[in-house]
Each structure stands twice: as structure tokens, then as C-alpha cells.
Design an enzyme around this catalytic site. Structure first.
Site, mmCIF file in Angstrom:
data_model
loop_
_atom_site.group_PDB
_atom_site.id
_atom_site.type_symbol
_atom_site.label_atom_id
_atom_site.label_comp_id
_atom_site.label_asym_id
_atom_site.label_seq_id
_atom_site.Cartn_x
_atom_site.Cartn_y
_atom_site.Cartn_z
ATOM 1 N N ASP A 402 34.088 34.438 36.892
ATOM 2 C CA ASP A 402 35.514 34.087 36.760
ATOM 3 C C ASP A 402 35.931 32.994 37.734
ATOM 4 O O ASP A 402 36.863 32.239 37.454
ATOM 5 C CB ASP A 402 36.423 35.321 36.846
ATOM 6 C CG ASP A 402 36.233 36.133 38.097
ATOM 7 O OD1 ASP A 402 35.407 35.759 38.944
ATOM 8 O OD2 ASP A 402 36.919 37.165 38.237
HETATM 9 C C1 LAN Z 1 35.131 40.491 45.533
HETATM 10 C C2 LAN Z 1 35.917 39.269 45.790
HETATM 11 C C3 LAN Z 1 36.147 38.390 44.596
HETATM 12 C C4 LAN Z 1 36.212 39.192 43.305
HETATM 13 C C5 LAN Z 1 36.858 38.454 42.113
HETATM 14 C C6 LAN Z 1 36.264 37.076 41.878
HETATM 15 C C7 LAN Z 1 38.339 38.289 42.395
HETATM 16 C C8 LAN Z 1 36.716 39.328 40.876
HETATM 17 O O1 LAN Z 1 37.393 38.752 39.791
HETATM 18 C C9 LAN Z 1 35.290 39.692 40.589
HETATM 19 C C10 LAN Z 1 34.742 40.500 41.740
HETATM 20 C C11 LAN Z 1 34.803 39.781 43.105
HETATM 21 C C12 LAN Z 1 33.700 38.764 43.126
HETATM 22 C C13 LAN Z 1 34.581 40.730 44.268
HETATM 23 C C14 LAN Z 1 33.682 41.887 44.087
HETATM 24 C C15 LAN Z 1 33.628 42.907 45.233
HETATM 25 C C16 LAN Z 1 33.703 42.235 46.596
HETATM 26 C C17 LAN Z 1 32.574 41.275 46.718
HETATM 27 C C18 LAN Z 1 35.058 41.512 46.641
HETATM 28 C C19 LAN Z 1 36.254 42.409 46.429
HETATM 29 C C20 LAN Z 1 35.099 41.077 48.089
HETATM 30 C C21 LAN Z 1 34.441 42.239 48.881
HETATM 31 C C22 LAN Z 1 33.741 43.149 47.852
HETATM 32 C C23 LAN Z 1 32.378 43.691 48.380
HETATM 33 C C24 LAN Z 1 31.734 44.555 47.335
HETATM 34 C C25 LAN Z 1 32.572 44.451 49.681
HETATM 35 C C26 LAN Z 1 31.354 45.189 50.151
HETATM 36 C C27 LAN Z 1 31.272 46.543 49.574
HETATM 37 C C28 LAN Z 1 30.311 46.992 48.710
HETATM 38 C C29 LAN Z 1 30.549 48.220 47.933
HETATM 39 C C30 LAN Z 1 28.975 46.355 48.537
#
Ligand code: LAN
Length: 677
Positions: A402
Site C-alpha cells: 500500500d
Molecule cells: C506497520 C506500519 C505501516 C503499516 C501500513 C503501511 C500503514 C499498513 O497499511 C500495512 C501494515 C504496516 C506496514 C505495519 C505493519 C505492522 C508494523 C510493522 C507497523 C504497525 C509498524 C510497527 C508494526 C510491527 C509489527 C511492530 C513489531 C511487532 C510485531 C508483532 C512483530
């Protein structure tokens, strides 16, 4: 958490007569404010705090690595932790929740690592909570893991995280390459640290903490009895019986494991870890593996180059926010914020007057597209990268479906104000990448195609998160991809070779089918990365509109009916973060961001002239603050069902975007709640 009050300062304006001018004025002010927040490189970035386990992990790494944190930073961190603590002494999994043993134990340790004594009032309060909720023996698995590294918990008490899994053939259904990349990249260094049973040598603080975190002498604890001990407040996904069975089998293997095989497995893991480090310029995919990869280097070679570089790069995750110093959930939000801010500005009729801002945004977007695939990416289970955009910046090195779509949409829309387009081959690379990411169900996942069955979720070992095992299609990602493909088609259908045009048409049709299937019976879509049904429903509607659903489409009508049913009396929408965990709409007081999503969905579905949209617009106008910002309210982002995360700039571009769309498609007349009733 404290919330700025919405409304009161605006009472005068709320009573003003509903003229188009009010809407216009709100848009102008929002544009000025948003413009003032742009950084010199053209990007917007914002505080990305929320999860409460990150800062303690950062501090644990510094402690283990023998790198004291600067006093100036320490103060900010103590301020942050104090502000986040609840009256019962606990911390939440995220800043708006409470009662989580995992984060309370880690925050307790953080307080102590920051130099607070055990008899400090707040420290003692946290300890009382810990001792009253089963001690550190009952915290969720990631907490126990961090404690093990700090020599405050024995590896015997952890479920096995076997390095040898990485030696299995990739075809094997349990091979880590099938896991969601965030999970894979967290369990990769964990497996390495587990495999070497890494722990720091005990010092005075260790002995003190061992006394403070438990209710009995440390040496008397049989840790192996506590693999499945878990406090009720830490459980979102209980350990399933298949997981417990797998853990028993792996535990048996661990007792008799072959030294030679372990050595080979650790070497393989090191190779994957080094690849991730190089591919991301040591930023790593996220904050958790940033800390854990750092520790792998630290244990392997405390004074090595990789260790130094790792610690240096970790600094990029720190953020001095309004509530103190925290560790962010990503290295930045730059591309994501910039792509949305650009689209919001371009939705206004005043975009032409903000040429400088848009030129800056364009520079950033152009400079941060990934132009090359990683060398030998298949060996490391990576999807191609060429043409994609990451969430933050090019250096980060992990393009996302995205983010690529929003980056491409913003780049294509910038042409409409006469800014030079991306070169055709770059646009084509982005489109090809988006097509390559489509799942067989027609939808798009986050970073990769879906690689494992949904059944793998039964092996989720995290306790505190939901849905972490496999990357799978999400309405949000799907809709973002459809929106960008629609823009591409509009711009290139006549020009490009018909092969690509045809493939895009097929992909869009399949994406539309996925979206229609993902719609719930009540007309909503469940969001996974924002709170929650208002977020999902905006994306659902946006995706269907991009796929050319007609205004009278029954799916759109059902979506609108869902939204109207949840509109608050003041014209706004407010959705509680608990919607995400409970997977049902839980209402809350009106929130500018939820309202903006709902209004964007409704205007997209052709409802702009419905008086209920005018009331929503009125809410947005009335809740704007004088400088053109909107007040900080409850967190709007989420991941893995349970953890809220702050998107500081959402309130600056989504309301602007929604008002612009509303004004464009209606006469821009506002209706206050009192007039409506
Ligand atoms: C994010 C940040 C960006 C987010 C978007 C692009 C907004 C979304 O549309 C798709 C998923 C994504 C990429 C996403 C997935 C989960 C993340 C990476 C986070 C919320 C930022 C931190 C989180 C991550 C998983 C934190 C660590 C924890 C775990 C369970 C591994």
C-alpha cells in the site's frame, strides 16, 4: 491519556451561519498548517509511539551492550514512562491501555536501568502490580525473552525457538519463510540468541532485580515449570494445544540437540541476519528486530563494527514527543505521511497556490522509490523490490504494497498540477511490482504475497498479538492498490502496450471481487491497520469506487448505511480502539480522524449532498483549532489487533482531504447538529 478538548474554543464558530465560506476557511487554514509541518527534505514525519514494549527493549540493549544512555535522553525517557504509568502501577500493551504484565515488567526494568531506585514511589507501585499479578514468571513470551537476555529469567522457562527450523527445506509448511515478514524477522534473531542461550553476565543490578521481580529466591525457581504460566491480562491469543504440542516436541529436541547441526543453523541465521542488516542499512524492518539484531552482534562481537553501527542506527528510532522520549514503531512515517498529505492537498481547489509544498513532496517521493532489487533476494526469501516504496524511506529497503500504491497515486496526481511525471519506466516498475504482489484470492497483503495457510495462526506464540503468523490480503492494502491502478489506467490506458493494460484490468477485477467478499454483512469492512471499521470502510469504498462501482451499487449503499448508523449526535464519528481487539464497532466520542474517514467514504460513494455529510463537515470545521491543526485525540493506528500506535499527522491531512472532497461535491454548505434536529 490526556486529550485536548474538541470544540469549546470554537463555540462561536459552531453557531455561525452555515456558509460555504466556513468550509473554505477551514481548508485554507489546514493547508497553511500542514504546509508549516513539512520538513526541509519535502517529507512529513510524525511521532510513531504507542506500543509500550519498545523503549524498554532499547534500554535493555544498551544495558547489555554496556552503553549508557545520555543523561539528557534519560530524563525524557523517565518522563515518558512516568506519564504512561497507570494509578494501579501498571503499564498497558500500548499507551492507552493498562494492566499488562509484560510491559509492566519491562517498564519496571526500564525504570531501574534508567537509574531509579527500588523505593522510588512509581517503581514501588509497578513492583506491587507485578507481585500481585503472578510476578515476572507470568508475563508474555517476549517479556520473558528480554528478561532471559538480561539474565533475569532462565532459558529453561521459554518455549524453544529453534534455529534448526531455518535448515528445513523452504517447501516445508512450517518453514519461517512462510511467516509474515515482521514475525519472521523478529523470530530470526530470537532463534539465534536462543540457540546460543545468550545472556549478559550478572552484576549487582541483576541480583537486585532478581529479588524485586519475583516473590521467592531466584535460585529456587524451577523455570521449566513456567513455560506456559501467563497472566490473564497478557492473553489475547492463548497458546493453542497444537502450539503446546509443537513446543513439547521442540523442547524434547532441544534437550538432545546435535551440536554440529546447531552450529550450522546458527551460521545460517547469521547469514540471514547479515543480509537484513545490509538490505536495510542497519535500520532493519522494524524496531523489534532492530534491537534483537543489535544484540546478536553485541553477543557475537561486542566491539565489532556491526555492533557499533547497530547502536548508532537505533538512535533513529528515538523520538522526543509531547509526552517524553520514546522509541518509535518504525524508523519514520515519511513516505506514508507524504503520500497522503500530497493527496489531501491535491484534493483542494487551492492546490495550485501550494506549489512549493507540492514540489517538495514530489522531490521526496521521487527520491525514495526503490530502484533495484536486492542482490540474491530469493535466497533470503525476499520479494522483488524494484519500483516499490517503503513506509519510511528508500534506505529502509522494505517496500510495502500500500505504500507503493500511495506513493504511485501521489506521483501520478502531482502531474495534474503540472509537476513533471516520474519517468515512464519507473511508473511501469511500480505497476509491475503491484501486480506481482497480488494474492490468489485477488487481494493484496502487506509486504509479500501470502505464503502460508491461515491455519498457521494457531501457532502464534506471542500471547499479546493477534494475526501475526501470515501475511494475507487486507481490504486496506487491496483498496490502495486498486486506487493506484485506476489512476494509472486513466493516465496510460491509451499509451501503454495493451498487454499491461489488460493485466491491470484483470487484476482490478480480481481485487474488486476480493473487496466485495471482504465486506461484512452490516456493510462495513474491518480495518487492520487503523481504528477500525471507519478506517476499513473508507478503504472498502475507495477501492470499489476505483474499480468503477456505480454510485448506486448495493455494496456502497450498505457501507453508507453502516456509517450513518454510527454517526454521533454532533455529526462526527468516534471509534474506540477496542473495536480492533473485539472485532466489532465500539463507539466513542467524536474524533476528527474517524469523522474524516467516514466523510471520505460517504463523499466517495456519492453522498456529499446528504445533510448528514454536511453535519459531519460541520463537526470537522467546528473542531479545528485556530492555527489550522486539529486537536490530538485518541490513537488512530493499530497493529495485530491489540496494539494502538500514533499517527501524529492523520489529524492534519485526513480532515483536510475530507473537507476538500465534501466541498467539491456538494455546495460546501454546513449544517450544525442543532439545525439538523
Ligand atoms: C506497520 C506500519 C505501516 C503499516 C501500513 C503501511 C500503514 C499498513 O497499511 C500495512 C501494515 C504496516 C506496514 C505495519 C505493519 C505492522 C508494523 C510493522 C507497523 C504497525 C509498524 C510497527 C508494526 C510491527 C509489527 C511492530 C513489531 C511487532 C510485531 C508483532 C512483530
Amino acid at each position: 491519556m490526556s486529550e485536548q478538548q474538541v470544540g469549546p474554543a470554537k463555540a462561536g464558530r459552531a453557531e455561525a451561519s452555515p456558509t460555504e465560506g466556513l468550509c473554505e476557511r477551514a481548508i485554507s487554514r489546514a493547508l497553511v498548517f500542514l504546509g508549516s509541518r513539512q520538513e526541509p527534505d519535502g517529507a512529513w514525519r510524525g511521532d510513531y509511539g504507542g506500543p509500550m514494549f519498545l523503549l524498554p527493549m532499547y534500554l535493555a540493549a544498551h544495558h547489555i551492550g554496556g552503553r549508557p544512555v545520555e543523561p539528557r535522553r534519560r530524563e525524557g525517557m523517565v518522563t515518558y514512562l512516568r506519564a504512561a504509568q497507570h494509578a494501579d502501577g501498571s503499564f498497558g500493551l500500548h499507551i492507552e491501555s493498562s494492566g499488562c504484565l509484560f510491559t509492566t515488567v519491562l517498564s519496571y526494568v526500564a525504570f531501574r536501568l534508567l537509574g531509579l531506585p527500588p523505593d522510588d514511589e512509581r517503581v514501588a507501585l509497578a513492583r506491587a502490580f507485578i507481585l500481585g499479578h503472578g510476578t515476572a514468571l507470568a508475563c508474555a513470551s517476549w517479556g520473558k525473552f528480554v528478561l532471559a537476555l538480561l539474565n533475569l529469567y532462565d532459558y529453561e522457562g521459554l518455549p524453544p525457538i529453534l534455529p534448526e527450523l531455518w535448515l528445513l527445506p523452504a517447501r516445508f509448511p512450517l518453514h519461517p519463510s512462510r511467516f509474515w515478514c515482521h514475525t519472521r524477522q523478529v523470530y530470526l534473531p530470537m532463534a539465534h540468541l536462543y540457540g546460543m542461550k545468550a545472556r549478559m553476565p550478572a552484576d549487582d543490578l541483576t541480583y537486585a532485580l532478581r529479588r524485586e521481580l519475583y516473590d521467592r529466591p531466584y535460585d529456587s525457581i524451577r523455570f521449566s515449570d513456567h513455560r506456559n504460566t501467563i497472566a490473564a491480562g497478557d492473553v489475547y491469543t492463548p497458546a493453542s494445544w497444537p502450539l503446546k504440542l509443537v513446543n513439547r516436541i521442540l523442547g524434547f529436541y532441544e534437550r538432545f540437540h546435535l551440536a554440529g547441526l546447531r552450529k550450522r543453523a546458527l551460521a545460517r541465521l547469521a547469514e540471514h541476519i547479515d543480509f537484513e542488516d545490509q538490505a536495510t542499512h542497519f535500520i532493519r524492518i522494524g524496531p523489534v528486530n532492530a534491537v534483537l539484531n543489535t544484540l546478536v552482534h553485541c553477543f557475537r562481537s561486542p566491539h565489532g563494527e556491526a555492533t557499533k553501527r547497530s547502536f548508532a542506527t537505533l538512535e533513529g528510532y528515538l523520538c522526543d514527543g509531547h509526552d517524553g522520549t520514546k522509541m518509535n514503531g518504525y524508523n519514520s512515517t515519511a513516505l506514508w505521511d507524504t503520500a497522503f498529505a500530497t493527496q489531501a492537498i491535491l484534493a483542494t481547489t487551492e492546490a495550485g497556490a501550494h506549489g512549493e509544498t507540492l514540489r517538495g513532496a514530489r522531490t521526496f517521493i521521487v527520491a525514495n522509490q526503490v530502484l533495484e532489487d536486492l542482490p540474491d533476494y530469493r535466497r533470503y526469501h525476499r520479494h522483488p523490490s524494484r519500483g516499490g516504496w517503503p513506509f519510511s524511506d528508500r534506505e529502509h529497503g522494505w517496500p510495502i504494497t500500500d505504500c507503493t500504491a500511495e506513493g504511485l497515486s501521489a506521483a501520478l496526481l502531482l502531474e495534474t498540477v503540472g509537476l513533471p511525471a516520474l519517468p515512464d519506466e519507473r511508473i511501469r516498475a511500480a505497476v509491475e511490482l503491484i501486480l506481482s504482489w497480488q494474492n490468489s484470492d485477488g487481494g493484496w497483503a502487506t509486504y509479500e504475497r501470502q505464503r502460508g495457510g491461515r491455519w498457521l495462526e494457531v501457532l502464534n506464540p506471542s500471547h499479546v498479538f493477534g494475526d501475526i503468523m501470515v501475511d494475507r490480503s487486507y481490504p486496506e492494502c487491496t483498496s490502495a492498490c486498486l486506487a493506484s491502478l485506476a489512476l494509472w489506467r486513466r493516465r496510460f490506458a491509451a499509451k501503454n502496450d495493451s498487454g499491461l493494460v489488460r493485466r491491470v484490468a484483470v487484476a482490478m477485477r480480481r481485487g474488486e471481487i476480493f473487496l466485495r467478499q471482504a465486506q461484512r454483512d452490516d456493510g462495513s469492512w474491518e480495518g487492520s491497520w487503523g481504528v477500525c471499521f471507519t478506517y476499513g470502510t473508507w478503504f472498502g469504498v475507495r477501492g470499489l469506487c476505483a474499480a468503477s462501482a456505480p454510485t448506486g451499487d448495493p455494496a456502497l449503499a450498505r457501507a453508507c448505511a453502516f456509517l450513518y448508523a454510527h454517526q454521533n449526535a454532533d455529526g462526527g464519528w468516534g471509534e474506540s480502539g477496542t473495536s480492533c481487539a473485539e472485532r466489532r464497532y465500539v463507539g466513542a466520542r467524536s474524533h476528527a480522524v474517524n469523522t474524516a474517514w467516514a466523510l471520505l467514504a460517504l463523499t466517495g460513494a456519492g453522498q456529499a449532498n446528504d445533510p448528514r455529510c454536511a453535519r459531519a463537515a460541520h463537526f470537522l470545521v467546528a473542531s479545528q483549532v485556530d492555527d489550522g491543526d486539529w486537536p490530538r485525540q485518541a490513537l488512530s493506528g493499530v497493529f495485530n489487533k491489540t496494539t494502538l500506535i500514533n499517527y501524529e499527522n492523520y489529524r492534519r491531512y485526513f480532515p483536510l482531504w475530507a473537507l476538500a472532497r465534501f466541498k467539491d461535491e456538494s455546495r460546501g454548505l454546513l449544517t450544525s447538529p442543532s439545525e439538523a434536529s
